[in-house]
Motif scaffolding. Structure first.
Motif, mmCIF file in Angstrom:
data_model
loop_
_atom_site.group_PDB
_atom_site.id
_atom_site.type_symbol
_atom_site.label_atom_id
_atom_site.label_comp_id
_atom_site.label_asym_id
_atom_site.label_seq_id
_atom_site.Cartn_x
_atom_site.Cartn_y
_atom_site.Cartn_z
ATOM 1 N N SER A 158 11.921 0.298 -9.472
ATOM 2 C CA SER A 158 10.648 -0.038 -7.932
ATOM 3 C C SER A 158 11.402 0.931 -6.534
ATOM 4 N N LEU A 159 10.636 1.803 -5.743
ATOM 5 C CA LEU A 159 11.156 1.813 -4.587
ATOM 6 C C LEU A 159 10.177 1.757 -3.122
ATOM 7 N N VAL A 160 10.501 0.355 -2.734
ATOM 8 C CA VAL A 160 9.409 -0.295 -1.348
ATOM 9 C C VAL A 160 9.522 0.796 -0.169
ATOM 10 N N VAL A 161 8.064 1.846 -0.084
ATOM 11 C CA VAL A 161 8.150 2.745 0.876
ATOM 12 C C VAL A 161 6.636 1.726 1.644
ATOM 13 N N ASN A 162 7.227 2.277 3.219
ATOM 14 C CA ASN A 162 6.644 1.953 4.425
ATOM 15 C C ASN A 162 6.839 2.637 5.618
ATOM 16 N N LEU A 167 21.345 3.520 4.635
ATOM 17 C CA LEU A 167 21.621 4.750 5.047
ATOM 18 C C LEU A 167 20.625 4.712 6.736
ATOM 19 N N ILE A 168 20.830 5.371 7.238
ATOM 20 C CA ILE A 168 20.627 5.619 8.861
ATOM 21 C C ILE A 168 20.033 6.957 9.516
ATOM 22 N N SER A 169 19.201 6.916 9.121
ATOM 23 C CA SER A 169 18.610 8.981 9.575
ATOM 24 C C SER A 169 18.616 9.056 11.296
ATOM 25 N N ILE A 170 19.187 9.717 12.197
ATOM 26 C CA ILE A 170 19.223 9.670 13.235
ATOM 27 C C ILE A 170 18.988 11.056 14.168
ATOM 28 N N GLY A 171 17.752 11.752 14.194
ATOM 29 C CA GLY A 171 17.623 12.522 14.808
ATOM 30 C C GLY A 171 17.830 12.934 16.072
ATOM 31 N N MET A 197 18.987 0.948 1.045
ATOM 32 C CA MET A 197 17.885 0.603 1.899
ATOM 33 C C MET A 197 18.304 1.803 2.981
ATOM 34 N N VAL A 198 17.352 2.596 2.738
ATOM 35 C CA VAL A 198 17.107 3.968 4.275
ATOM 36 C C VAL A 198 15.486 3.719 5.408
ATOM 37 N N LEU A 199 16.717 3.763 6.786
ATOM 38 C CA LEU A 199 16.008 3.495 8.102
ATOM 39 C C LEU A 199 15.900 5.096 8.640
ATOM 40 N N ASP A 200 14.781 5.854 9.029
ATOM 41 C CA ASP A 200 14.418 6.785 9.488
ATOM 42 C C ASP A 200 13.781 6.479 10.825
ATOM 43 N N GLY A 201 13.662 7.239 12.057
ATOM 44 C CA GLY A 201 13.110 6.436 13.147
ATOM 45 C C GLY A 201 13.245 5.024 13.700
ATOM 46 N N ILE A 202 14.778 5.103 13.904
ATOM 47 C CA ILE A 202 14.702 3.775 14.405
ATOM 48 C C ILE A 202 14.078 3.173 15.438
ATOM 49 N N PRO A 203 12.966 2.233 15.807
ATOM 50 C CA PRO A 203 12.238 1.420 16.880
ATOM 51 C C PRO A 203 13.810 -0.180 17.056
ATOM 52 N N ASP A 204 14.791 0.259 17.787
ATOM 53 C CA ASP A 204 15.780 -0.493 17.671
ATOM 54 C C ASP A 204 14.793 -1.885 18.131
ATOM 55 N N HIS A 205 14.489 -2.711 17.140
ATOM 56 C CA HIS A 205 14.616 -4.732 17.740
ATOM 57 C C HIS A 205 15.939 -5.500 17.697
ATOM 58 N N THR A 206 16.969 -5.337 17.956
ATOM 59 C CA THR A 206 17.977 -5.891 18.767
ATOM 60 C C THR A 206 18.786 -6.146 19.751
ATOM 61 N N ARG A 207 17.731 -5.935 20.997
ATOM 62 C CA ARG A 207 18.019 -4.917 22.016
ATOM 63 C C ARG A 207 17.546 -7.134 22.955
ATOM 64 N N PRO A 209 15.684 -7.127 -8.873
ATOM 65 C CA PRO A 209 17.054 -8.125 -8.482
ATOM 66 C C PRO A 209 17.082 -7.971 -7.457
ATOM 67 N N GLU A 210 17.257 -6.623 -6.775
ATOM 68 C CA GLU A 210 17.582 -6.231 -5.431
ATOM 69 C C GLU A 210 16.368 -4.717 -4.760
ATOM 70 N N LEU A 211 16.324 -5.436 -3.446
ATOM 71 C CA LEU A 211 15.312 -4.038 -3.024
ATOM 72 C C LEU A 211 15.987 -3.175 -2.895
ATOM 73 N N ARG A 212 15.277 -1.888 -3.279
ATOM 74 C CA ARG A 212 15.865 -0.426 -2.750
ATOM 75 C C ARG A 212 14.396 -0.151 -1.511
ATOM 76 N N TYR A 213 14.454 0.099 -0.653
ATOM 77 C CA TYR A 213 13.550 0.069 0.179
ATOM 78 C C TYR A 213 13.635 2.104 0.986
ATOM 79 N N LEU A 214 12.781 1.927 1.531
ATOM 80 C CA LEU A 214 12.466 3.104 2.697
ATOM 81 C C LEU A 214 11.547 3.003 3.643
#
Length: 486
Positions: free
Chosen positions: A77-81, A405-409, A217-227, A189-194
Motif C-alpha cells: 500500500s502507498l498512502v497518498v494525500n 525523497l524531497i522534490s523542489i521546483g 516518503m516522498v514530499l513535493d511542494g513543501i510548506p516548511d513547518h519547522t520555522r 509494517p512501515e509507512l509508504r507515503y506520498l
C-alpha cells in the motif's frame, strides 16, 4: 470545491511547542472496503477526536483505495494525500494524478479532519467563507486589518459550529496520528507515503512523531513547518517571490509577448506609473494595490506566464484591462476547514498591526519589488483567528529515519524553495531532486499525461526499489516546456 492544485500556503509563530506522540497504539482492525464508484473502494477509519485522550470521543476519517492493477504482484500500500484540503473527491475528478502508481501499489487516499468524500458526513462546510487572501494588500491600512480580522473570526466561528466537538482535532499533529492508525489498519509494517503541498505538513509531523515507522516518503511542494520565527519564515516567502520575478524575466528573454523588452524593466516602469495614477483598464482603472495583486497571482502560476507577459505588454501600451482581470479566485462559498487548520498549524498567535508593520519594513528591504507582498498574503489568512487547537512549528529533530525523497521546483513560489531547502537540511539522509517546474509538479505532470518524465521516474524508482536519485539530481521543466510563449 477547488482542485488539489489549489495552493495551501502557511505561516509560523514566534515560539514553538514540542509535543510527544500519544501513547495509544494505532488501530489494528482491518478496514471494511466497499466499492464506491469511479474504480474506488471506500472505508471509514475510526479514530479519537483527540489522540491525547485515546479513550475519549471518536470521529471517522474517509479513506479510499485505488487497487493495484495486478493484485498478485503488488508491492503493498502507498498512502497518498494531495494537499489543498480534500484528496478523494479531486482524485475522482482527475484520477491521472495518481493512477500510474497502481502499477505497483494499492493507492490509499485519505482526507484530513473535516474533509470527506461526496455525500459523506465527514465533509464539513463552514457557512461563512474565508475572506480573500489578498485582503490586506487591497486594503492596506489599519481599518483593512480590522476588517480582515473580523471576517476571519466569523469564518472560524462558522467552522467551529459546523464541526462541533470534532473541531478539537483539527491540526496536523492529530492527522499524523490518524496516518499512523491507517498504517496499522492496512497491516503495513512501515509507512509508504506520498504527500503533496499540505500533505507534506502531515508528512513532516509523521516524521517527527513516528520516525521508526517511516519506510519510504516522498514530499513535493513543501510548506516548511519547522520555522519558529515568523519573520524568518515570511522572509523565505518574500525572497523566493522576488526571485520568481527574475525567473519570469529569464523565461521571457527566450521569447514572449514583451518582445525584446526586459520584463523587470517593464514591471518597474508600470509600478512607477501606477504610483502616480491608476492605470487605464477599459471603462475602469487599476490602482497600485490591484497591480501588485495581479502580478503576484500570475507569478505564482508559471503555466500562465504567457498570459502575464501579454497583460504587461498591453498595460505598458496603455490598456491594463487584462491585468485587471488577473485577480485571486473568489472565496469559496461555503467555506471549508483547510484555512482554519492552516492557522492552527502555523500561526496560533499573530502579531499586532504595528508589530507587523515593523516586520514588513524589513521584508521590503529584502524583497523590494514584489516579494514583500507575501507578508500581507500570509497574515491575511490568519489574523483574527483563535489559532486553537494549536500545533505550532518546531525544528524537526530526527536521528534515525529511513531516507526521504524531497522534490523542489525551481519555479515553486507557492510553497517556497527556500523553505523546502530548510526542511531538507533537517532530515538525515534526505535526498533532493530539483526540477524546472513549479508547485505540485508530480501531480500536475500526471494530470497532463506526462508519465515518463525525469521527476516521475525518480519518484517511482525510489518508491518501488528504495533507490534514491544521485546527489545533485536535476530534472527539466517538463510542464514549462509546454507553456506557449506567444
Amino acid at each position: 470545491m477547488r482542485t488539489i492544485m489549489t495552493a495551501a500556503l502557511s505561516a509560523v509563530v514566534l515560539t514553538a511547542l514540542f509535543q510527544a506522540p500519544a501513547s495509544a497504539a494505532p488501530q489494528r482492525r482491518a478496514l471494511d472496503w466497499k466499492a464506491c464508484g469511479d474504480g474506488l473502494e471506500c472505508a471509514k477509519l475510526t479514530v479519537p477526536i483527540d489522540w491525547k485522550r485515546p479513550d475519549g470521543p471518536k470521529t471517522q476519517v474517509d479513506t479510499a483505495k485505488l487497487p493495484a492493477r495486478d493484485q498478485a504482484r503488488k508491492l503493498g500500500s502507498l498512502v497518498v494525500n494531495t494537499g489543498g484540503g480534500a484528496t478523494i473527491q479531486p482524485v475522482r475528478a482527475t484520477p491521472a494524478v495518481v493512477s500510474e502508481l497502481t502499477t505497483w501499489f494499492d493507492v490509499i487516499l485519505f482526507d484530513p479532519r473535516g474533509y470527506g468524500d461526496k455525500g459523506s458526513e465527514a465533509m464539513k462546510e463552514c457557512r461563512t467563507p474565508q475572506p480573500s487572501v489578498a485582503g490586506l494588500v487591497l486594503s492596506p491600512g489599519e481599518a483593512g486589518w480590522r476588517a480582515q480580522s473580523k471576517a476571519n473570526a466569523a469564518y472560524e466561528a462558522s467552522c467551529r459550529k459546523a464541526m462541533g466537538a470534532e473541531y478539537a482535532g483539527t491540526n496536523s499533529w492529530q492527522v499524523a496520528h490518524d496516518v499512523e492508525a491507517l498504517r496499522g489498519a492496512l497491516g503495513e509494517p512501515e509507512l509508504r507515503y506520498l504527500g503533496n503541498s499540505y500533505g507534506t505538513v502531515h508528512g513532516q509531523m509523521y516524521l517527527s512523531l513516528f520516525p521508526a515507522k517511516v519506510g519510504r516518503m516522498v514530499l513535493d511542494g513543501i510548506p516548511d513547518h519547522t520555522r519558529t520565527s515568523l519573520e524568518k519564515w515570511m522572509t523565505a516567502y518574500a525572497r523566493t517571490q522576488e526571485q520568481q520575478l527574475k525567473r519570469f524575466r529569464d523565461w521571457c528573454a527566450d521569447g514572449c509577448a514583451l518582445g525584446g523588452d526586459d520584463a523587470i524593466e517593464v514591471f518597474d516602469d508600470l509600478l512607477a506609473r501606477v504610483r502616480e495614477a491608476p492605470l487605464p483598464a477599459g471603462d475602469q482603472s487599476l490602482n497600485e494595490q490591484e497591480f501588485l495583486v495581479a502580478v503576484t497571482e500570475r507569478l505564482s502560476q508559471p503555466p500562465t506566464w504567457s498570459r502575464l507577459a501579454a497583460a504587461l505588454r498591453k498595460a505598458a501600451d496603455g490598456d491594463a484591462t487584462e491585468l485587471a482581470g488577473m485577480r485571486p479566485l473568489p472565496p469559496e462559498d461555503p467555506g471549508y476547514l483547510n484555512g482554519a487548520t492552516l492557522c492552527h498549524d502555523f500561526m496560533p498567535g499573530t502579531p499586532s498591526y504595528r508589530d507587523f508593520l515593523s516586520i514588513e519594513s524589513r521584508l521590503r528591504e529584502a524583497a523590494p519589488r514584489i516579494g514583500w507582498v507575501q507578508g500581507r498574503y500570509l497574515m491575511g489568512r490568519c489574523v483574527g483567528m483563535s489559532g486553537k487547537p494549536a500545533n505550532p512549528p518546531a525544528p524537526l529533530r530526527v536521528k534515525d529515519v529511513a531516507p526521504v525523497l524531497i522534490s523542489i521546483g525551481d519555479l515553486d513560489s507557492t510553497t517556497p524553495r527556500l523553505g523546502a531547502e530548510h526542511l531538507a537540511a533537517q532530515v538525515p539522509g534526505a535526498r533532493v531532486v530539483r526540477h524546472g517546474d513549479g508547485h505540485a509538479a508530480y501531480l500536475m505532470q500526471g494530470a497532463g499525461g506526462l508519465n515518463g518524465t525525469c521527476l516521475r521516474e525518480h519518484v517511482h524508482e525510489y518508491l518501488t526499489t528504495g533507490a534514491l536519485p544521485p546527489s545533485g539530481a536535476r530534472c527539466p521543466g517538463d510542464l514549462m516546456a509546454r507553456v506557449p510563449r506567444g
